[in-house]
Design a protein around this motif. Structure first.
Motif, PDB file in Angstrom:
ATOM      1  N   GLU A  35       0.827  -1.213   0.000  1.00  0.00           N
ATOM      2  CA  GLU A  35       0.000   0.000   0.000  1.00  0.00           C
ATOM      3  C   GLU A  35       0.862   1.263   0.000  1.00  0.00           C
ATOM      4  OE1 GLU A  35      -3.210  -0.581  -0.485  1.00  0.00           O
ATOM      5  OE2 GLU A  35      -4.435   0.182   1.159  1.00  0.00           O
ATOM      6  N   VAL A  39       0.279   4.115  -2.873  1.00  0.00           N
ATOM      7  CA  VAL A  39      -0.576   5.253  -2.535  1.00  0.00           C
ATOM      8  C   VAL A  39       0.160   6.583  -2.687  1.00  0.00           C
ATOM      9  CG1 VAL A  39      -1.804   6.307  -0.600  1.00  0.00           C
ATOM     10  CG2 VAL A  39      -1.976   3.872  -1.001  1.00  0.00           C
ATOM     11  N   ASN A  41      -1.009   9.635  -1.495  1.00  0.00           N
ATOM     12  CA  ASN A  41      -1.131  10.546  -0.344  1.00  0.00           C
ATOM     13  C   ASN A  41      -0.802   9.857   0.981  1.00  0.00           C
ATOM     14  OD1 ASN A  41      -3.342   8.897  -0.213  1.00  0.00           O
ATOM     15  ND2 ASN A  41      -4.751  10.496   0.470  1.00  0.00           N
ATOM     16  N   THR A 111      -9.978   5.656  11.655  1.00  0.00           N
ATOM     17  CA  THR A 111     -10.996   5.697  10.621  1.00  0.00           C
ATOM     18  C   THR A 111     -11.637   7.081  10.595  1.00  0.00           C
ATOM     19  OG1 THR A 111     -13.074   4.707   9.922  1.00  0.00           O
ATOM     20  CG2 THR A 111     -12.661   4.712  12.269  1.00  0.00           C
ATOM     21  N   VAL A 117      -4.698   5.918   5.178  1.00  0.00           N
ATOM     22  CA  VAL A 117      -4.397   4.474   5.229  1.00  0.00           C
ATOM     23  C   VAL A 117      -3.183   4.194   6.115  1.00  0.00           C
ATOM     24  CG1 VAL A 117      -3.940   2.435   3.840  1.00  0.00           C
ATOM     25  CG2 VAL A 117      -5.257   4.292   2.882  1.00  0.00           C
TER      26      VAL A 117
ATOM     27  N   LEU B 235      -9.071  -6.641   7.335  1.00  0.00           N
ATOM     28  CA  LEU B 235      -9.005  -5.315   6.718  1.00  0.00           C
ATOM     29  C   LEU B 235     -10.315  -4.995   5.990  1.00  0.00           C
ATOM     30  CD1 LEU B 235      -5.358  -5.266   5.264  1.00  0.00           C
ATOM     31  CD2 LEU B 235      -6.161  -4.496   7.491  1.00  0.00           C
ATOM     32  N   PHE B 238     -12.924  -3.978   8.499  1.00  0.00           N
ATOM     33  CA  PHE B 238     -12.711  -2.585   8.917  1.00  0.00           C
ATOM     34  C   PHE B 238     -13.195  -1.606   7.844  1.00  0.00           C
ATOM     35  CE2 PHE B 238     -10.775  -1.700  12.990  1.00  0.00           C
ATOM     36  CZ  PHE B 238     -10.520  -2.965  13.460  1.00  0.00           C
ATOM     37  N   GLY B 243     -15.219   2.172   8.340  1.00  0.00           N
ATOM     38  CA  GLY B 243     -14.903   3.329   7.504  1.00  0.00           C
ATOM     39  C   GLY B 243     -13.444   3.532   7.173  1.00  0.00           C
ATOM     40  N   THR B 244     -12.600   2.506   7.339  1.00  0.00           N
ATOM     41  CA  THR B 244     -11.206   2.648   6.898  1.00  0.00           C
ATOM     42  C   THR B 244     -11.134   2.528   5.372  1.00  0.00           C
ATOM     43  OG1 THR B 244     -10.917   0.296   7.267  1.00  0.00           O
ATOM     44  CG2 THR B 244     -10.166   1.762   9.026  1.00  0.00           C
ATOM     45  N   SER B 245      -9.949   2.725   4.817  1.00  0.00           N
ATOM     46  CA  SER B 245      -9.830   2.770   3.344  1.00  0.00           C
ATOM     47  C   SER B 245      -8.728   1.858   2.817  1.00  0.00           C
ATOM     48  CB  SER B 245      -9.523   4.201   2.902  1.00  0.00           C
ATOM     49  OG  SER B 245     -10.438   5.093   3.454  1.00  0.00           O
ATOM     50  N   PHE B 246      -8.587   0.677   3.425  1.00  0.00           N
ATOM     51  CA  PHE B 246      -7.501  -0.196   2.959  1.00  0.00           C
ATOM     52  C   PHE B 246      -7.683  -0.592   1.498  1.00  0.00           C
ATOM     53  CE2 PHE B 246      -7.675  -1.076   7.582  1.00  0.00           C
ATOM     54  CZ  PHE B 246      -6.400  -0.632   7.896  1.00  0.00           C
ATOM     55  N   TYR B 247      -8.929  -0.860   1.124  1.00  0.00           N
ATOM     56  CA  TYR B 247      -9.182  -1.337  -0.243  1.00  0.00           C
ATOM     57  C   TYR B 247      -9.973  -0.324  -1.068  1.00  0.00           C
ATOM     58  CZ  TYR B 247      -8.226  -5.837   2.089  1.00  0.00           C
ATOM     59  OH  TYR B 247      -7.660  -6.853   2.811  1.00  0.00           O
ATOM     60  N   HIS B 259     -15.722   9.238   1.379  1.00  0.00           N
ATOM     61  CA  HIS B 259     -14.520   9.888   1.922  1.00  0.00           C
ATOM     62  C   HIS B 259     -13.264   9.037   1.717  1.00  0.00           C
ATOM     63  CE1 HIS B 259     -15.136   7.120   5.313  1.00  0.00           C
ATOM     64  NE2 HIS B 259     -13.847   7.269   5.492  1.00  0.00           N
ATOM     65  N   GLU B 261     -10.029   7.332   0.761  1.00  0.00           N
ATOM     66  CA  GLU B 261      -8.925   7.696  -0.123  1.00  0.00           C
ATOM     67  C   GLU B 261      -7.701   6.871   0.216  1.00  0.00           C
ATOM     68  OE1 GLU B 261      -7.509  11.723  -0.814  1.00  0.00           O
ATOM     69  OE2 GLU B 261      -9.536  12.415  -0.364  1.00  0.00           O
ATOM     70  N   GLY B 262      -6.947   6.568  -0.808  1.00  0.00           N
ATOM     71  CA  GLY B 262      -5.624   5.974  -0.583  1.00  0.00           C
ATOM     72  C   GLY B 262      -5.577   4.459  -0.615  1.00  0.00           C
ATOM     73  N   GLY B 263      -6.714   3.785  -0.545  1.00  0.00           N
ATOM     74  CA  GLY B 263      -6.684   2.317  -0.533  1.00  0.00           C
ATOM     75  C   GLY B 263      -6.608   1.748  -1.934  1.00  0.00           C
ATOM     76  N   SER B 264      -6.460   0.430  -1.997  1.00  0.00           N
ATOM     77  CA  SER B 264      -6.368  -0.210  -3.312  1.00  0.00           C
ATOM     78  C   SER B 264      -7.030  -1.580  -3.287  1.00  0.00           C
ATOM     79  CB  SER B 264      -4.903  -0.349  -3.706  1.00  0.00           C
ATOM     80  OG  SER B 264      -4.791  -1.262  -4.767  1.00  0.00           O
TER      81      SER B 264
END
Lengths: 184, 583
Positions: A35, A39, A41, A111, A117, B235, B238, B243-247, B259, B261-264
C-alpha cells in the motif's frame, strides 16, 4: 501418552500456532509495504513516545521470565516474579492505549474522514498485537494464581513454560513491529 | 485414552473426541453442503439455458428470489454463483475432504490411539459446524446472501450499499469464513503435531503412506496460508464496518462521493490470492494422497517412485506460495512481474508431471482391480491431466489475458481442482467405507455412479472451454443482450443437460452410502488386502483404535506382489524375513 510426550506435543502445538500467527502479521506488513508503494497521499508520521516506553516494558517483562526456571530449580517461590510480569504486561497495554491517544492528538485516526491508510495500518497492527497480548495476559493471570498456590515445581510447570514462550514471542513480534513502523 | 471406554450418546456422536467419529461428522456435513452447492449449480444452470424463464427447479427457492415471470432474479443468480463457489471450495473440498480423511486416516495409518489433542479436534469440527449454520443462515436474509463472487473482491464486498448481496449477507459470509478458518487452523495444528510425534514404533517418515505425507503437507499449507485470509478479511471488515480505506479510494456511489482515499482493491487481490493459490493445493493434495494409496492397492504394485512422489508434493507446496500473481495478470501488473509469475506457475508442471508419470507407471502391468474407488482414482489422474493442460495456457500471461474471466477459466478450474478433488474424495469414501462403517458399499451402484459422473462432468466442463475461447464471459446472468453469443446458446443448453443429469447420478451415491451404512454386506477386517495399519484394527469401532498394544511397523506401506512372498500383499506389521531387503 506419557507425560514427556504430552508436554512435547503441547509445546509443538504452540510452536505451530506461533508460526501461523507470524504469517498473519507477515501478511499485514506485506500489505503495509504494498500500500505504501501504491498510494500517492501516504501520510508519514512519527511513533508516539509511549510506544518507546511500552517497548522497554515488554522487553523487561520478557527478561524477567528467564529467572523463573533458576528460581524453580532452587525451590524458591516464583509468585512475585510472575506477578511483576503480569503487572508489566498490563502496563504495556496501558501505554499502548496512551500511544493511541497521542496519535489522535496528532490528528492520526483509525478511521473517519480525516483518516489516512498509513494511520489505519498503524492502529490495526498495534491493535491486533494487543489482542494477541490479551491471550498472554490470561495465561499470566492463571500462572500467577497457580504460583501463589505453589502448584509449580521444576518438574511440573508446563503451563507457565507455554505462557513464557508465548510472551517471548509477543515481545519479539512487538520489537519487529516497532522497528518496522519506526524505520520503514 | 489407551483403551476403549464407555461412551454416552452425546460423547459418542455429538461432542465426540474420537477422531473417527469426527471424521464422519466432517464427511456428513461436507456431503450435505455438497448437495446444497450442487442444487445451487443446477438452479443457475437452468437459468443459463433458459434465461429469465420459469422452471420447476425454482420451487426450491423463496418466492422473493423470482421475477414476475417466475424466472430467477439477476441478483439472486449472482448470490447462487457466489454461494456455490464458497460452499464447494471451502465446505466440501477443504473441510469435507481434508477434514474427513485427515481425521480418519492420520491416527489409523501412523499407528496412534487418536489425535494429539482430541479436544482441539472436537473444537475444529464445531467451529466448522457453526460456520456452516452462519453461512446457510445468509440464504434467509432479506437482501440475500453474498453475491460478489466467491473471491469477494472489493469494492462490491467492501461497500454494504453497493448491491443487495453486499449487505447483511456479506457480513454473514465474513463471520462464517472467519469461524471456518479458525476451525481449519485448529485442525491443521493437530494434524501436523500428531504426525510428527505420535507415529508408532518403526513408523519412520520414510515408511509413511503417501496419504499421510499429502495430509501433512496440506496441513502445513493451511497453517501458513489461512492466516493471510484472516488478515485480508480483517481489513475488509474494517473497511465495511468502520470506515477505513484499505481497499477503497475515489469512489462515487449513487451520486455520493465517499470519503475513502488511498486504498487499493488490488491489495485485496494480493492477500486473497496468497491464500487462494495454496488453497488449490489444500484441496488437491489430499486427493492425490488418497489416489496414491488406492492406485497402489488396486494395482497390486508398489507405488512407483515413492521418494519422487514425496519430493513432488513438497515442491508443489513450495511453488504454490509464489504463483499467486497468475490470478492477477489483468490488474495492470508490470509485464516483467507477470513473466516471473508465468515462470513460477509453469514450473508447477514439473512436479505435477512427475506425479502423473508415477501414477501411470504404477498402473503399468499391474494386476488391476477396477473397484469403484480405483475408477475414481484413475478419474482423478485423468482430470488432473486434462485440467493441467489448460492450466499451462492460463499460467502464461500472454495467453491468459485473452481468456481471462471467460468460461475457459471456469472449465479449467472445475476440471483440475473440482473434479480431481471430488473424484479423489469419492475414491476415498468407496475405499475406506468398510473401515468407517464396517460394511461394504454396493459395487454396481458405484460403477453407475462413476460412469455417470465421469461422462456428465466432462459433458459440463469440456464445452466450457469452447465457450471461453469464443469470448463468453463468466458470471453473467444472461448473454441474450449480446447477439454475438447467440450461436452459443445451444452449447449452454447442452451443458445444463449434463449438469442436471450429473446431479441425478449423485442420487445413486447418496442412496448407496446411506443404505450401506445400515444394510451393506458386512466387511471383513481387510477387504482390499491392503498393507497399511488401519486394516489391522478390529472391524468394530473402538476409541483408541487397537484393543491391546499399538502395532509395530517393520516395513513401508507398498510391499505389493513382492517376489518370494506368499501373498500379493504384506502388512506393514509383518517382520522382514531373514535376508529380505526392505524396498
Amino acid at each position: 501418552m506419557d507425560i514427556a510426550l504430552k508436554n512435547t506435543v503441547k509445546k509443538q502445538l504452540l510452536w505451530v500456532a506461533l508460526v501461523s500467527i507470524s504469517m498473519f502479521f507477515a501478511s499485514m506488513l506485506s500489505a503495509f509495504i504494498v500500500e505504501k508503494g501504491d498510494v500517492d497521499n501516504w501520510k508519514n508520521f512519527s511513533l508516539p513516545t509511549y510506544f518507546v516506553l511500552s517497548t522497554g516494558i515488554i522487553i523487561l517483562s520478557s527478561l524477567l521470565l528467564f529467572f523463573i526456571k533458576p528460581a524453580l530449580k532452587k525451590g524458591k517461590s516464583i509468585f512475585g516474579l510472575v506477578f511483576i510480569v503480569l503487572i508489566l504486561g498490563l502496563l504495556f497495554s496501558f501505554f499502548q492505549i496512551k500511544g493511541w491517544e497521542q496519535l489522535t492528538n496528532q490528528g492520526i485516526y483509525l478511521t473517519g474522514i480525516g483518516s489516512n491508510v498509513a494511520g489505519s495500518f498503524l492502529y490495526i497492527l498495534t491493535l491486533t498485537h494487543l489482542l494477541h497480548l490479551v491471550g498472554g495476559l490470561v495465561g499470566l493471570c492463571i500462572s500467577t494464581i497457580k504460583s501463589k498456590q505453589n502448584l509449580y515445581s521444576i518438574n511440573n510447570y508446563l503451563g507457565l513454560e507455554l505462557t513464557s514462550i508465548y510472551w517471548h514471542f509477543l515481545t519479539i513480534l512487538w520489537i519487529i513491529l516497532f522497528t518496522f513502523l519506526k524505520f520503514y | 485414552m489407551s483403551e476403549h471406554h464407555k461412551e454416552s450418546f452425546i460423547t459418542k456422536y455429538v461432542f465426540t473426541m474420537d477422531h473417527k467419529m469426527i471424521a464422519k461428522q466432517f464427511l456428513i456435513t461436507g456431503m450435505f453442503m455438497g448437495v446444497v452447492g450442487m442444487l445451487m449449480s443446477a438452479i443457475f444452470r437452468v437459468q443459463l439455458a433458459n434465461p429469465g424463464e420459469s422452471s420447476i427447479l425454482y420451487s426450491l427457492l423463496p418466492g422473493a428470489w423470482l421475477n414476475d415471470a417466475g424466472g430467477l432474479n439477476p441478483d439472486k443468480y449472482l448470490a447462487l454463483v457466489t454461494m456455490h463457489g464458497t460452499i464447494l471450495v471451502f465446505w466440501v473440498l477443504t473441510a469435507g475432504l481434508s477434514g474427513t480423511f485427515a481425521n480418519f486416516l492420520i491416527p489409523l495409518q501412523i499407528g496412534a490411539r487418536d489425535m494429539a489433542s482430541g479436544f482441539l479436534n472436537m473444537l475444529s469440527y464445531w467451529f466448522f459446524f457453526i460456520a456452516t449454520v452462519v453461512l446457510l443462515s445468509s440464504l434467509f436474509v432479506e437482501t440475500g446472501p453474498a453475491s460478489g463472487g466467491w473471491t469477494i473482491y472489493p469494492p462490491l464486498s467492501a461497500l454494504p450499499q453497493a448491491i443487495p448481496g453486499s449487505g447483511t449477507g456479506m457480513t454473514l459470509w465474513l463471520i462464517s469464513i472467519t469461524l471456518f478458518v479458525v476451525g481449519s487452523l485448529l485442525g491443521g495444528l493437530n494434524y501436523i503435531v500428531t504426525i510428527l510425534n505420535l507415529r508408532t514404533i518403526g513408523m519412520t517418515m520414510q515408511r509413511l503412506p503417501l496419504t499421510i505425507w499429502a495430509l501433512l503437507i496440506t496441513a502445513i499449507l493451511g497453517v501458513l496460508s489461512f492466516p493471510v485470509l484472516l488478515s485480508c478479511g480483517l481489513l475488509l471488515i474494517f473497511d465495511r464496518s468502520f470506515g477505513t480505506s484499505f481497499y477503497l479510494s475515489d469512489i462515487i456511489i449513487n451520486g455520493e462521493a465517499l470519503h475513502n482515499e488511498g486504498g487499493s482493491p488490488i491489495l485485496f487481490e494480493h492477500l486473497f490470492w496468497f491464500l487462494g493459490h495454496p488453497e488449490v493445493y489444500i484441496i488437491l493434495l489430499p486427493a492425490l494422497g488418497i489416489v496414491s494409496e488406492v492406485i497402489a492397492v488396486n494395482s497390486r504394485k508398489p507405488i512407483f517412485g515413492y521418494k519422487a512422489m514425496v519430493g513432488a508434493l513438497l515442491l508443489i507446496a513450495f511453488l504454490s506460495f509464489i504463483v499467486w500473481g497468475h490470478h492477477m495478470f489483468m490488474t495492470g501488473m508490470n509485464p516483467f512481474l507477470g513473466s516471473v509469475f508465468t515462470f513460477t506457475t509453469l514450473l508447477i508442471a514439473i512436479p505435477s508431471a512427475v506425479k502423473v508419470f508415477n501414477y501411470l507407471a504404477t498402473l503399468w502391468r499391474g494386476n488391476i482391480r477396477f473397484t469403484p474407488a480405483m475408477l475414481f482414482a484413475i478419474g482423478t489422474v485423468s482430470a488432473f491431466i486434462t485440467g493441467g493442460l489448460t492450466g499451462i495456457i492460463l499460467g502464461d500471461s500472454a495467453l491468459d489475458i485473452n481468456v481471462h474471466d471467460t468460461y475457459f477459466v471456469v472449465g479449467h478450474f472445475h476440471i483440475v481442482m473440482g473434479l480431481s478433488a471430488i473424484y479423489g474424495m469419492f475414491a476415498g469414501v468407496y475405499h475406506w467405507f468398510p473401515k468407517m462403517y464396517g460394511r461394504m458399499m454396493n459395487k454396481n451402484l458405484g460403477y453407475i455412479h462413476f460412469w455417470g459422473t465421469f461422462i456428465c462432468a466432462y459433458g459440463v466442463f469440456f464445452p466450457m472451454h469452447f465457450l471461453g475461447l469464443a469470448g463468453l464471459p463468466r458470471r453473467y446472468y444472461s448473454n441474450s443482450a449480446f447477439p454475438m453469443f447467440d450461436g452459443l446458446s445451444d452449447i449452454n443448453e447442452l451443458i445444463t443437460f449434463f449438469a442436471l443429469a450429473g446431479a441425478i447420478v449423485q442420487v445413486f451415491f447418496l442412496f448407496n452410502f446411506f443404505y450401506s451404512i445400515f444394510k451393506g454386506t458386512k466387511s471383513s477386517q481387510n477387504p482390499w488386502k491392503s498393507n497399511t495399519l488401519e486394516w489391522t484394527t478390529p472391524v468394530e469401532r473402538i476409541h483408541g483404535n487397537w484393543p491391546g498394544e499399538l502395532p509395530v511397523v517393520t516395513r513401508w506401506a507398498y510391499d505389493y506382489s513382492k517376489p518370494g512372498a506368499e501373498e500379493d500383499f504384506i502388512l506393514q506389521t509383518e517382520p522382514l524375513k531373514e535376508g529380505e531387503i526392505e524396498h
